[in-house]
Design a protein around this motif. Structure first.
Motif, PDB file in Angstrom:
ATOM      1  N   SER A 581      39.336 -84.005 -20.800  1.00  8.23           N
ATOM      2  CA  SER A 581      37.918 -83.691 -20.993  1.00  8.23           C
ATOM      3  C   SER A 581      37.353 -84.552 -22.103  1.00  8.23           C
ATOM      4  O   SER A 581      38.098 -85.091 -22.933  1.00  8.23           O
ATOM      5  CB  SER A 581      37.738 -82.205 -21.339  1.00  8.23           C
ATOM      6  N   SER A 582      35.993 -84.651 -22.093  1.00  9.32           N
ATOM      7  CA  SER A 582      35.333 -85.459 -23.107  1.00  9.32           C
ATOM      8  C   SER A 582      33.858 -85.072 -23.142  1.00  9.32           C
ATOM      9  O   SER A 582      33.392 -84.280 -22.307  1.00  9.32           O
ATOM     10  CB  SER A 582      35.498 -86.946 -22.798  1.00  9.32           C
ATOM     11  N   ARG A 583      33.115 -85.678 -24.088  1.00  5.13           N
ATOM     12  CA  ARG A 583      31.689 -85.451 -24.198  1.00  5.13           C
ATOM     13  C   ARG A 583      30.957 -86.710 -23.767  1.00  5.13           C
ATOM     14  O   ARG A 583      31.482 -87.817 -23.828  1.00  5.13           O
ATOM     15  CB  ARG A 583      31.299 -85.107 -25.631  1.00  5.13           C
ATOM     16  N   VAL A 584      29.719 -86.472 -23.394  1.00  2.13           N
ATOM     17  CA  VAL A 584      28.902 -87.622 -22.994  1.00  2.13           C
ATOM     18  C   VAL A 584      28.771 -88.573 -24.173  1.00  2.13           C
ATOM     19  O   VAL A 584      28.452 -88.143 -25.281  1.00  2.13           O
ATOM     20  CB  VAL A 584      27.511 -87.170 -22.496  1.00  2.13           C
ATOM     21  N   GLY A 585      29.050 -89.869 -23.917  1.00  3.62           N
ATOM     22  CA  GLY A 585      28.914 -90.897 -24.953  1.00  3.62           C
ATOM     23  C   GLY A 585      30.104 -91.039 -25.852  1.00  3.62           C
ATOM     24  O   GLY A 585      30.173 -91.982 -26.639  1.00  3.62           O
ATOM     25  N   ALA A 586      31.037 -90.088 -25.746  1.00  5.85           N
ATOM     26  CA  ALA A 586      32.222 -90.207 -26.604  1.00  5.85           C
ATOM     27  C   ALA A 586      33.219 -91.177 -25.962  1.00  5.85           C
ATOM     28  O   ALA A 586      33.302 -91.321 -24.740  1.00  5.85           O
ATOM     29  CB  ALA A 586      32.860 -88.849 -26.799  1.00  5.85           C
ATOM     30  N   ALA A 587      33.978 -91.881 -26.842  1.00  2.00           N
ATOM     31  CA  ALA A 587      34.982 -92.842 -26.362  1.00  2.00           C
ATOM     32  C   ALA A 587      36.217 -92.112 -25.857  1.00  2.00           C
ATOM     33  O   ALA A 587      36.736 -91.227 -26.537  1.00  2.00           O
ATOM     34  CB  ALA A 587      35.367 -93.818 -27.468  1.00  2.00           C
ATOM     35  N   VAL A 588      36.619 -92.528 -24.663  1.00  4.15           N
ATOM     36  CA  VAL A 588      37.839 -91.974 -24.067  1.00  4.15           C
ATOM     37  C   VAL A 588      38.889 -93.089 -24.034  1.00  4.15           C
ATOM     38  O   VAL A 588      38.638 -94.179 -23.507  1.00  4.15           O
ATOM     39  CB  VAL A 588      37.572 -91.448 -22.653  1.00  4.15           C
ATOM     40  N   ARG A 589      40.043 -92.804 -24.593  1.00  6.95           N
ATOM     41  CA  ARG A 589      41.114 -93.819 -24.635  1.00  6.95           C
ATOM     42  C   ARG A 589      42.123 -93.535 -23.518  1.00  6.95           C
ATOM     43  O   ARG A 589      42.663 -92.434 -23.428  1.00  6.95           O
ATOM     44  CB  ARG A 589      41.822 -93.820 -25.978  1.00  6.95           C
ATOM     45  N   ALA A 590      42.321 -94.545 -22.675  1.00  5.80           N
ATOM     46  CA  ALA A 590      43.298 -94.433 -21.576  1.00  5.80           C
ATOM     47  C   ALA A 590      44.401 -95.467 -21.796  1.00  5.80           C
ATOM     48  O   ALA A 590      44.125 -96.631 -22.125  1.00  5.80           O
ATOM     49  CB  ALA A 590      42.634 -94.673 -20.231  1.00  5.80           C
ATOM     50  N   THR A 591      45.645 -95.047 -21.634  1.00  6.01           N
ATOM     51  CA  THR A 591      46.782 -95.973 -21.772  1.00  6.01           C
ATOM     52  C   THR A 591      47.632 -95.919 -20.505  1.00  6.01           C
ATOM     53  O   THR A 591      47.836 -94.858 -19.918  1.00  6.01           O
ATOM     54  CB  THR A 591      47.644 -95.624 -22.991  1.00  6.01           C
ATOM     55  N   VAL A 592      48.139 -97.106 -20.115  1.00  9.82           N
ATOM     56  CA  VAL A 592      48.992 -97.220 -18.905  1.00  9.82           C
ATOM     57  C   VAL A 592      50.098 -98.247 -19.173  1.00  9.82           C
ATOM     58  O   VAL A 592      50.045 -99.026 -20.137  1.00  9.82           O
ATOM     59  CB  VAL A 592      48.185 -97.682 -17.672  1.00  9.82           C
ATOM     60  N   VAL A 593      51.067 -98.218 -18.278  1.00 12.46           N
ATOM     61  CA  VAL A 593      52.079 -99.283 -18.220  1.00 12.46           C
ATOM     62  C   VAL A 593      51.897-100.005 -16.885  1.00 12.46           C
ATOM     63  O   VAL A 593      52.010 -99.382 -15.821  1.00 12.46           O
ATOM     64  CB  VAL A 593      53.504 -98.736 -18.347  1.00 12.46           C
ATOM     65  N   ALA A 594      51.568-101.283 -16.948  1.00  8.58           N
ATOM     66  CA  ALA A 594      51.327-102.106 -15.744  1.00  8.58           C
ATOM     67  C   ALA A 594      52.463-103.114 -15.593  1.00  8.58           C
ATOM     68  O   ALA A 594      52.709-103.916 -16.507  1.00  8.58           O
ATOM     69  CB  ALA A 594      49.982-102.824 -15.840  1.00  8.58           C
ATOM     70  N   ALA A 629      49.018-101.206 -21.646  1.00  2.54           N
ATOM     71  CA  ALA A 629      47.615-101.614 -21.756  1.00  2.54           C
ATOM     72  C   ALA A 629      46.808-100.405 -22.223  1.00  2.54           C
ATOM     73  O   ALA A 629      47.100 -99.267 -21.836  1.00  2.54           O
ATOM     74  CB  ALA A 629      47.100-102.140 -20.434  1.00  2.54           C
ATOM     75  N   SER A 630      45.799-100.633 -23.048  1.00  2.00           N
ATOM     76  CA  SER A 630      44.967 -99.551 -23.595  1.00  2.00           C
ATOM     77  C   SER A 630      43.506 -99.967 -23.501  1.00  2.00           C
ATOM     78  O   SER A 630      43.147-101.097 -23.868  1.00  2.00           O
ATOM     79  CB  SER A 630      45.345 -99.261 -25.053  1.00  2.00           C
ATOM     80  N   VAL A 631      42.680 -99.087 -22.999  1.00  5.22           N
ATOM     81  CA  VAL A 631      41.240 -99.366 -22.887  1.00  5.22           C
ATOM     82  C   VAL A 631      40.462 -98.144 -23.401  1.00  5.22           C
ATOM     83  O   VAL A 631      40.975 -97.015 -23.384  1.00  5.22           O
ATOM     84  CB  VAL A 631      40.839 -99.677 -21.438  1.00  5.22           C
ATOM     85  N   ARG A 632      39.229 -98.373 -23.871  1.00 10.07           N
ATOM     86  CA  ARG A 632      38.329 -97.293 -24.300  1.00 10.07           C
ATOM     87  C   ARG A 632      37.072 -97.362 -23.445  1.00 10.07           C
ATOM     88  O   ARG A 632      36.489 -98.429 -23.286  1.00 10.07           O
ATOM     89  CB  ARG A 632      37.970 -97.419 -25.780  1.00 10.07           C
ATOM     90  N   ALA A 633      36.676 -96.166 -22.968  1.00  8.56           N
ATOM     91  CA  ALA A 633      35.500 -96.112 -22.099  1.00  8.56           C
ATOM     92  C   ALA A 633      34.627 -94.917 -22.482  1.00  8.56           C
ATOM     93  O   ALA A 633      35.110 -93.956 -23.087  1.00  8.56           O
ATOM     94  CB  ALA A 633      35.943 -96.008 -20.649  1.00  8.56           C
ATOM     95  N   ARG A 661      42.996 -89.640 -11.540  1.00  6.84           N
ATOM     96  CA  ARG A 661      42.930 -88.421 -12.354  1.00  6.84           C
ATOM     97  C   ARG A 661      41.464 -88.013 -12.567  1.00  6.84           C
ATOM     98  O   ARG A 661      40.557 -88.823 -12.324  1.00  6.84           O
ATOM     99  CB  ARG A 661      43.613 -88.632 -13.697  1.00  6.84           C
ATOM    100  N   ARG A 662      41.297 -86.766 -13.089  1.00  5.63           N
ATOM    101  CA  ARG A 662      39.940 -86.261 -13.328  1.00  5.63           C
ATOM    102  C   ARG A 662      39.720 -85.988 -14.811  1.00  5.63           C
ATOM    103  O   ARG A 662      40.615 -85.494 -15.499  1.00  5.63           O
ATOM    104  CB  ARG A 662      39.686 -84.994 -12.530  1.00  5.63           C
ATOM    105  N   VAL A 663      38.511 -86.300 -15.223  1.00  3.83           N
ATOM    106  CA  VAL A 663      38.074 -86.003 -16.600  1.00  3.83           C
ATOM    107  C   VAL A 663      36.751 -85.229 -16.501  1.00  3.83           C
ATOM    108  O   VAL A 663      35.804 -85.698 -15.839  1.00  3.83           O
ATOM    109  CB  VAL A 663      37.882 -87.294 -17.420  1.00  3.83           C
ATOM    110  N   VAL A 664      36.717 -84.067 -17.209  1.00  5.57           N
ATOM    111  CA  VAL A 664      35.494 -83.247 -17.218  1.00  5.57           C
ATOM    112  C   VAL A 664      34.687 -83.649 -18.444  1.00  5.57           C
ATOM    113  O   VAL A 664      35.180 -83.572 -19.580  1.00  5.57           O
ATOM    114  CB  VAL A 664      35.828 -81.748 -17.261  1.00  5.57           C
ATOM    115  N   VAL A 665      33.449 -84.083 -18.221  1.00  6.84           N
ATOM    116  CA  VAL A 665      32.572 -84.541 -19.313  1.00  6.84           C
ATOM    117  C   VAL A 665      31.476 -83.494 -19.486  1.00  6.84           C
ATOM    118  O   VAL A 665      30.746 -83.177 -18.515  1.00  6.84           O
ATOM    119  CB  VAL A 665      31.972 -85.925 -18.985  1.00  6.84           C
ATOM    120  N   GLY A 666      31.406 -82.939 -20.752  1.00  3.99           N
ATOM    121  CA  GLY A 666      30.431 -81.906 -21.019  1.00  3.99           C
ATOM    122  C   GLY A 666      29.305 -82.384 -21.928  1.00  3.99           C
ATOM    123  O   GLY A 666      29.270 -83.531 -22.369  1.00  3.99           O
TER     124      GLY A 666
END
Length: 666
Positions: A581-594, A629-633, A661-666
């Protein structure tokens, strides 16, 4: 003057004749065939029928009638003197109605055609109206003023070439010793002439000389000697003709002998025809012993030295070719080894011994060691595969080639190709022909070069015809990087053209991959064929590119490859971190192994509202060397979002995606 040139005619009454002689008419006769008879008239001799010099031969013609009569005088001949017959004399019809006479002048002491002492018969040929007439010949006895002489012995001048030869072999020349009948020789001269054994009509004598002789006080025979120069006389066997003559032009019947002129040593050697031999290949060496030799012993050992090595070839019953005519040279051909000799000219020494071990003579020759041997070349032969075979050889200049062939001989089939030498003048032969084998197993590739003036080389090279092997590959076309799969490889052999069967078990098989952008094939799996020629090999997917199967070939040292097929590797992306979950406008950090890691590889963070069909990229980043790999969105609105991470495609990996996956943005 010769017998032909010294013809004369005795005339009683002048009657015109063709070709010189005239006719003396006599009493009339009854009609019918004329009577023709020969008479000898010799005014210089007191004894009838005996002559010692020029004499007249008279043809008496009776009752010639109205038809022409042709007369030809036939003179006697001997082994060493054959006087030619005079030209025909034609008595014209009607010119000799009675008895006529035709006279010829004959000189039995002529230098070119002297008579042998003793009795001789003279004959006459007569023809009239196309038929022969009966004639009557006559005899005459010749008592020459100069008696015959003969060759007593020959004595050659010693030179470097005469050693080992018999006395009758001259190089630069020698002395001809002549003998004659007792009491002869006073005031006479000797003439020695060297002439071909079969002289032509216009051949000048190769050599001649003159000398004097006299009576030997011990034997009473006439003896003399003549020096004969043979320096410029060509090699060969000649008739030696000796004659005595007096001051009156009387020549004796010739004594003859055989004289051999040789300007080479008694032993000679020749290697490899023109002396050229292939590098590392044996050749023939022919030793020739000229004749006549001083010794009559059989030939024995032949010693050959080349490259510092001496080979002794023992003598024996059939070791030397010795012609039945012992005046001809003997020869022997042996194998001359050239193994280890360097390219270039190499001297060869030859020594010939007789049966008693005495040296007959020595000779030297040389070989030019080059690569000129007949060669048959062909790549490995495989059933049903069109192959080019090559025939190459060096042929001495001046030798005409008649036919060149390359032949493939299999167990049940012989394939004879075309003539590979369309031109007769070939010095360097390099020709090819296609061949298609039909059955696996032992065969031979033969070559023959036929020459116009000799038997050419014939070569038979054993070859092996191999089965034609094929291989097929079955494997997935597309899979995720790192996944493990089974490749099925099937191997078949064609041993007889048109018939295919499974290859044997135990053949080494490999699966190879060539990654996109590379020209290098890398083995990804190994194994062996089992029953039915099938092998199943497990491999791991690692890159996009092409796959092929490789199996050991039927030709030793070769391999057979299947047609390559494409393979696609899909990059793998695995989540390692993402808030739910996250808030509108807040940075979400996602990490993966590619995986796999590749320099420059990137990832994209993609999102869409639940129920939407289009993915939108919100952020991107680079893949580190560890594959992480790490990205912020940031999400722009509230709601439930579906997210994924895309590993961007590279030349060796197609694009791969993480799970959604799903992220709920409030």
């Amino acid at each position: 003057m010769s017998a032909v040139a010294r013809l004369s005619v005795v005339l009683s009454t002048a009657v015109a004749l063709v070709a010189g002689p005239a006719v003396v008419p006599g009493a009339a006769s009854e009609p019918g065939d004329p009577l023709v008879a020969l008479l000898v008239v010799n005014a210089d001799s007191a004894t009838p029928g005996v002559v010692d010099g020029p004499f007249d031969v008279v043809a008496e013609l009776t009752g010639a009638g109205a038809a022409d009569v042709s007369l030809v005088l036939r003179l006697p001949s001997w082994q060493h003197s054959t006087p030619p017959s005079p030209a025909p004399v034609v008595v014209r019809g009607g010119t000799c109605t009675a008895t006529c006479r035709v006279t010829w002048r004959v000189d039995p002491a002529d230098r070119r055609f002297p008579w042998y002492p003793g009795g001789a018969r003279l004959d006459l040929s007569a023809t009239s109206s196309g038929r022969s007439l009966d004639t009557y010949g006559t005899y005459v006895r010749y008592d020459p003023p100069v008696a015959p002489s003969w060759v007593k012995r020959l004595e050659a001048f010693p030179t470097k070439n005469t050693a080992g030869y018999a006395a009758e072999v001259f190089d630069t020349g020698g002395v001809v010793h002549v003998a004659g009948m007792p009491g002869r020789g006073a005031g006479e001269r000797l003439a020695v002439t060297l002439e071909p054994l079969v002289p032509g009509p216009d051949d000048p004598p190769p050599a001649s000389a003159t000398g004097s002789w006299g009576s030997d006080p011990d034997t009473g025979y006439a003896e003399g000697s003549v020096v004969l120069d043979t320096t410029t006389v060509p090699e060969g066997r000649y008739r030696l003709r000796v004659q005595a003559h007096d001051g009156a032009g009387h020549w004796s019947y010739p004594g003859t002998g055989v004289l051999v002129v040789a300007h080479r040593p008694v032993v000679s050697a020749r290697a490899g025809g023109s002396g050229v031999v292939a590098l590392g290949m044996p050749t023939g060496l022919t030793a020739t012993v000229q004749a006549p030799r001083a010794s009559t012993d059989d030939l024995g050992v032949l010693r050959v030295t080349v490259g510092g090595r001496t080979t002794e070839h023992p003598g024996g019953l059939l070791s030397w070719y010795t012609p039945r005519d012992r005046t001809q040279p003997s020869s022997r051909t042996v194998t001359l080894p050239t193994t280890g000799l360097p390219a270039g000219r190499t001297p060869v020494s030859v020594e010939v011994l007789d049966a008693r071990g005495v040296v007959v003579g020595r000779a030297t020759t040389s070989v030019d060691v080059v690569d000129f041997q007949v060669r048959v070349e062909a790549p490995p032969l495989v059933v049903g595969r069109r192959t080019t075979a090559r025939l190459s050889a060096r042929i001495p200049a001046g030798v005409d080639v008649r036919d060149c062939r390359l032949v493939l001989r299999e167990a049940n089939l012989t394939s004879e190709g075309p003539d590979l030498c369309p031109e007769t003048s070939v010095t360097v032969l390099d020709a090819t022909r296609p061949i298609v084998p039909t059955a696996a197993g032992t065969a031979s590739l033969g070559a023959s070069i036929l020459l116009h003036d000799a038997a050419g080389p014939v070569t038979e090279r054993p070859v092996t015809v191999h089965a034609r092997r094929t291989v097929t590959l079955q494997a997935p076309n597309r899979s995720r990087w790192g996944s493990v799969h089974t490749a099925t490889v099937t191997v078949s052999d064609e041993r007889t053209l048109g018939t295919t069967s499974a290859a044997r078990s135990g053949l080494a098989v490999a699966v190879e991959r060539r990654a996109a952008g590379s020209d290098r094939w890398v083995t990804v799996a190994r194994g062996e064929t089992g029953s039915g020629g099938v092998a199943r090999l497990r491999y791991s997917q690692r890159a996009t590119g092409r796959l092929r199967a490789v199996v050991v070939g039927t030709v030793p040292g070769t391999s057979v490859r299947s047609p390559s097929r494409p393979t696609t590797s899909v990059a793998s992306v695995r989540w390692t971190g993402l808030p739910s979950s996250s808030r509108v406008g807040a940075a979400v950090r996602a990490t993966v192994v590619a995986t796999p890691y590749e320099s420059g590889a990137r990832v994209r963070f993609q999102a869409r509202k639940v129920g939407a069909r289009t993915w939108r990229t919100l952020a991107s980043g680079a893949v580190t060397s560890s594959g992480s790999a790490s990205v912020r969105a940031r999400f722009a609105s509230r709601g439930t979002w579906e997210v994924r991470v895309e590993r961007v495609a590279t030349p060796r990996q197609v694009a791969g995606y993480s799970s959604v996956r799903r992220v709920v943005v409030g």
